[in-house]
Write a protein that holds these residues in place. Sequence first.
Motif, PDB file in Angstrom:
ATOM      1  N   THR A 295       0.703  -1.100   0.161  1.00  0.00           N
ATOM      2  CA  THR A 295      -0.085   0.007  -0.137  1.00  0.00           C
ATOM      3  C   THR A 295       0.915   1.293   0.019  1.00  0.00           C
ATOM      4  O   THR A 295       0.465   2.278  -0.310  1.00  0.00           O
ATOM      5  CB  THR A 295      -0.969  -0.021   1.406  1.00  0.00           C
ATOM      6  OG1 THR A 295       0.063  -0.169   2.234  1.00  0.00           O
ATOM      7  CG2 THR A 295      -1.915  -1.040   1.023  1.00  0.00           C
TER       8      THR A 295
ATOM      9  N   TYR B 239      -0.963  -4.203   3.301  1.00  0.00           N
ATOM     10  CA  TYR B 239      -2.505  -3.819   3.780  1.00  0.00           C
ATOM     11  C   TYR B 239      -2.615  -4.379   5.047  1.00  0.00           C
ATOM     12  O   TYR B 239      -3.723  -4.005   5.752  1.00  0.00           O
ATOM     13  CB  TYR B 239      -3.137  -4.723   2.704  1.00  0.00           C
ATOM     14  CG  TYR B 239      -4.590  -4.474   2.734  1.00  0.00           C
ATOM     15  CD1 TYR B 239      -5.217  -3.397   2.205  1.00  0.00           C
ATOM     16  CD2 TYR B 239      -5.495  -5.353   3.573  1.00  0.00           C
ATOM     17  CE1 TYR B 239      -6.569  -2.985   2.285  1.00  0.00           C
ATOM     18  CE2 TYR B 239      -6.753  -5.240   3.603  1.00  0.00           C
ATOM     19  CZ  TYR B 239      -7.316  -3.927   2.975  1.00  0.00           C
ATOM     20  OH  TYR B 239      -8.694  -3.610   3.169  1.00  0.00           O
TER      21      TYR B 239
ATOM     22  N   GLY C 214      -0.846  -3.766   7.773  1.00  0.00           N
ATOM     23  CA  GLY C 214      -0.161  -2.893   8.844  1.00  0.00           C
ATOM     24  C   GLY C 214       1.066  -3.051   9.024  1.00  0.00           C
ATOM     25  O   GLY C 214       1.633  -2.735   9.856  1.00  0.00           O
TER      26      GLY C 214
ATOM     27  N   CYS D 170       0.791  -0.893  12.344  1.00  0.00           N
ATOM     28  CA  CYS D 170      -0.458  -0.268  12.357  1.00  0.00           C
ATOM     29  C   CYS D 170      -1.705  -1.024  12.988  1.00  0.00           C
ATOM     30  O   CYS D 170      -2.952  -0.915  12.879  1.00  0.00           O
ATOM     31  CB  CYS D 170      -1.109   0.327  11.168  1.00  0.00           C
ATOM     32  SG  CYS D 170      -0.012   1.482  10.357  1.00  0.00           S
TER      33      CYS D 170
ATOM     34  N   VAL E 185      -1.296   0.380   5.883  1.00  0.00           N
ATOM     35  CA  VAL E 185      -0.196   1.294   5.629  1.00  0.00           C
ATOM     36  C   VAL E 185      -0.489   2.315   4.765  1.00  0.00           C
ATOM     37  O   VAL E 185      -0.629   2.029   3.652  1.00  0.00           O
ATOM     38  CB  VAL E 185       1.216   0.983   5.676  1.00  0.00           C
ATOM     39  CG1 VAL E 185       2.147   2.034   5.799  1.00  0.00           C
ATOM     40  CG2 VAL E 185       1.434  -0.007   6.893  1.00  0.00           C
ATOM     41  N   GLU E 186      -0.912   3.807   4.991  1.00  0.00           N
ATOM     42  CA  GLU E 186      -1.407   4.649   4.098  1.00  0.00           C
ATOM     43  C   GLU E 186      -0.066   5.157   3.369  1.00  0.00           C
ATOM     44  O   GLU E 186      -0.226   5.667   1.997  1.00  0.00           O
ATOM     45  CB  GLU E 186      -2.306   5.497   4.890  1.00  0.00           C
ATOM     46  CG  GLU E 186      -3.572   4.988   5.404  1.00  0.00           C
ATOM     47  CD  GLU E 186      -4.537   5.799   6.197  1.00  0.00           C
ATOM     48  OE1 GLU E 186      -4.055   7.141   5.858  1.00  0.00           O
ATOM     49  OE2 GLU E 186      -5.202   5.637   7.036  1.00  0.00           O
TER      50      GLU E 186
ATOM     51  N   GLN F 163       2.308   6.214   8.333  1.00  0.00           N
ATOM     52  CA  GLN F 163       0.987   6.540   8.356  1.00  0.00           C
ATOM     53  C   GLN F 163      -0.093   5.511   8.222  1.00  0.00           C
ATOM     54  O   GLN F 163      -0.040   4.967   7.316  1.00  0.00           O
ATOM     55  CB  GLN F 163       0.589   7.861   7.690  1.00  0.00           C
ATOM     56  CG  GLN F 163      -0.919   8.216   7.803  1.00  0.00           C
ATOM     57  CD  GLN F 163      -1.209   9.389   6.678  1.00  0.00           C
ATOM     58  OE1 GLN F 163      -0.424   9.828   5.927  1.00  0.00           O
ATOM     59  NE2 GLN F 163      -2.458   9.526   6.598  1.00  0.00           N
ATOM     60  N   GLY F 164      -0.878   5.303   9.415  1.00  0.00           N
ATOM     61  CA  GLY F 164      -1.545   4.177   9.134  1.00  0.00           C
ATOM     62  C   GLY F 164      -2.716   3.925  10.431  1.00  0.00           C
ATOM     63  O   GLY F 164      -1.981   4.316  11.595  1.00  0.00           O
TER      64      GLY F 164
END
Length: 895
Positions: free
Chosen positions: A31, A45, A47, A73, A78-79, A93-94
């Motif tokens: 991700t 995906y 985390g 996360c 995880v974004e 970030q997540g």
Amino acid sequence: AEGKAADGRAADVAPFELLPFARGLSTRAPTAFEASPSHAYVGTYEGALLVFAYSIDHEGLFTCKLERQLAVCQEAPVERVEVVAAFSAVLVQGGGQLHVVHAPSLQVRARIPADTAAAAGATEATLHALGELMGMAGDRGRVLSFCVGPGADRFRVCCQLRGALHFYDLSGARGASGLAPYASRPLADAHQGPLMAWPGRRLFIAGPHGYSVHEAPAAPSAATPQQPQSLFSLDGGRPAMLALPSEVLLVAGIVGVFVDHTGVTTRSSIAWAKPPRALAYCKPFIVALQEDQIEVHNAFDQRLVQRLPCTQRYHTMARSGELPLLAAHNVLYALRPVPLEAQLEPLLAEGRIEDAVVMASTAWNDSEAVARLQRFYGRAGAAALAQGRWDLAVPMLSNSSASPAALLSLFPSLLPVHLVPPDADADQGGGRGALGAPLSAAAAGEREAQAALAQVLERRRSARAPPAERRLVNTALAALYVSLGRAAPLAALLADGAADVEWLAGHAHAARAHACRLAVLRAAGRHREALELLQEIGTGATIASDVDAVEAALEVLAEAEDARLAFEHGRWLLVQDPARGLAAFTSARAAALDAEEVLEYLQHYGAGATLAFLEHLVYGRGVEEEALHTRLGALCIDLLQAAPPPQADDAGRRRGRGRQRQPGQDRAQAALLAQAQASLVRLLRHSRRYNAAALLGRVRAEAALYEAVVLLHSRLGQHPEALHILVHKARDFEAADAYCAEHCGSYAGEENLFFRLLKIYLAMPDAAEPGQVPENAFRLLNSRAHALDPLRVLPLLPGTTPVARIEEYLRRAYQQTISERRMKMVEKNLCRMEQLHVRLRLQEAHKNFVVVEEQMACDVCRKPLDRHVFGVYPNGVTAHFKCITDRHVCPVTGR
């Protein structure tokens, strides 16, 4: 993948290759990801944060190995992942949080916010209340986006939460607990967005409807923040934003606009074929991921340089980092940058040197890339030389880091291999072979190429360079001067002394520029070879219009240590130019030659050479040997006596100087006789080292040598004989009168010379009738009355001499007699006065007296004077006569 430029022509270079990076990451696609120079950080995906160590093998393929992984996360995707290399941190970030991970240890140092379910604190509560009053949503607990602040001294991060911007200083973050922001700003819903950039004092946010600029506080401040500034709307387009070193690229549809940190447009925009889904920056290129292709543009001139078709759908791309990474399913791909050197070589081969230089200058414009840029300048300069572009080659090579050995390897014949350092063969950007193969004379003008290289070496030449490099540069530059025929700069360079003249002598052997070859031979101390070359030039065997063979030969002889080289090469010098050729035997170096040997050598080249050399010995060196002075005089006498009798006028015959050049007389012979005449007179007048009797005995024809014979008689003290010649043979009465005036004081005879000259005049048989006085006698009486006593002159005159003729003489003689009598009276009176003064002083001395008693003691021995003889000094000291050692020195005071 060869792309097409916007105008349809072929792109310049292919700066990237799309290669597989990592396969089988997880069951779901990655991700978020970003790469550092040695590691790739991949968020999944599930985390997790996966850390891959990667390298590139010899075939240019990626080799990846999973080193570690970290659950960050808590099963939330995880974004976003961003590597902050300056602080050894990875921001993940997540799950509504921003996790600060320490990259080396893979430990979470901090989380923002610490707990998404808990209250955000008093500050966030206040901002939430403000947001409700302004009509904003109230979800304040989740991080929607973030960006890293500028600068390497403080680790600052801005997090975007619903309705607010929070600014954190992570420089001292060490624990996993939450951190309080040092500043916060409210954020309206219209300005919120997933993309943020913080390049300077302003903060850029890309929202769904447009872009806005916000104030970014550097420290806590109570001042009221400025209102956000909206830049332009998107009109339904997808936002995309990319932060560059000094600018920000904002995307609106298919157009990218460059703005500075205040939001002002700086330069031309970029146009894409389709709207980009994601952007990445890999200096100096901007990579745009589109639906079906990838476009690569030059960041400095916005030109399309590459287009890669997408064989599969890439759903995301890292927008920063060391490598542009793309994800498709569970596989990562990387756009591996083709080394810029490999991109530049095709441009150089095609002759597009200016394009290559611009590309290299824009890519390597920082301090760390200066060395690479300087190495490229060497390659570009060599390519310009091969293409005959001298104006471009000179500045490129001058600014390059190529070593002198590398520059000279382009011309192997000019490279003194023995002066090249052993480590120069290794091509490290500046060694031999670093600039490519040697230049072909057929490919470009060899002479022009050498002239360009000479300019480069002149600029690179430095007195502060290491001795080995300085010797190599000077030697090669001198070889270039020889090949180019530049004698003047060559001589100045050789005078520096830091050149291998022996190698240059061999290099210059076949040179056509004889002046350059001569300079090298002289610098190498090969004076014999230099003289042989000059002899070929002087005798016409070799044509060299730029060399004065005689003058150059004289300079070489003056430098040579072997003075006897003058005997080997004197013949052609004397034949070529007798006047200048004689300098081979009169220079300071020739002073070591034996004078007798030189005179014997010069006898074969005419009396003129011998005469000139004798004059040099006598007048130039100041030799005082009587034999040489006498030999000079004898040579002059012989030359003058051997000449044919001149046709002279009466005045010339009287003076014995009838050596004027006759019509048709050889000019050289006339000049030689004039030189002999002047040299003889000079010798007889000023020298005191010749044998006058021997020279006088050598004279056979007085008619040609009246002045010399008179000088010889004068030297021997034979003044009557000299006057006889002047009056009866030369008939130069003015010279006779001047002779008497000059030697009257040194004549020791009973009669002065004027009286003897008068007798000679009276005895001359020139009178018209017997008993008449010649006119010359009257002129002598009237002009020299002071030297002729009337009492001795009058008895010599005939009784029939008219008184009127001698009236002037008698008047002057009477005046002279009266003047002499008066002077003698004055002298007599002066002598009497002097006698009176002496007697007066004597009387003054006799007036002094001293009273002596028998009991008075001697001042020296301290015994009584009694009746002994004693003396008294002017200072009153009295002593026995036997105690006095010096009558003029007081025995007590010593004065």
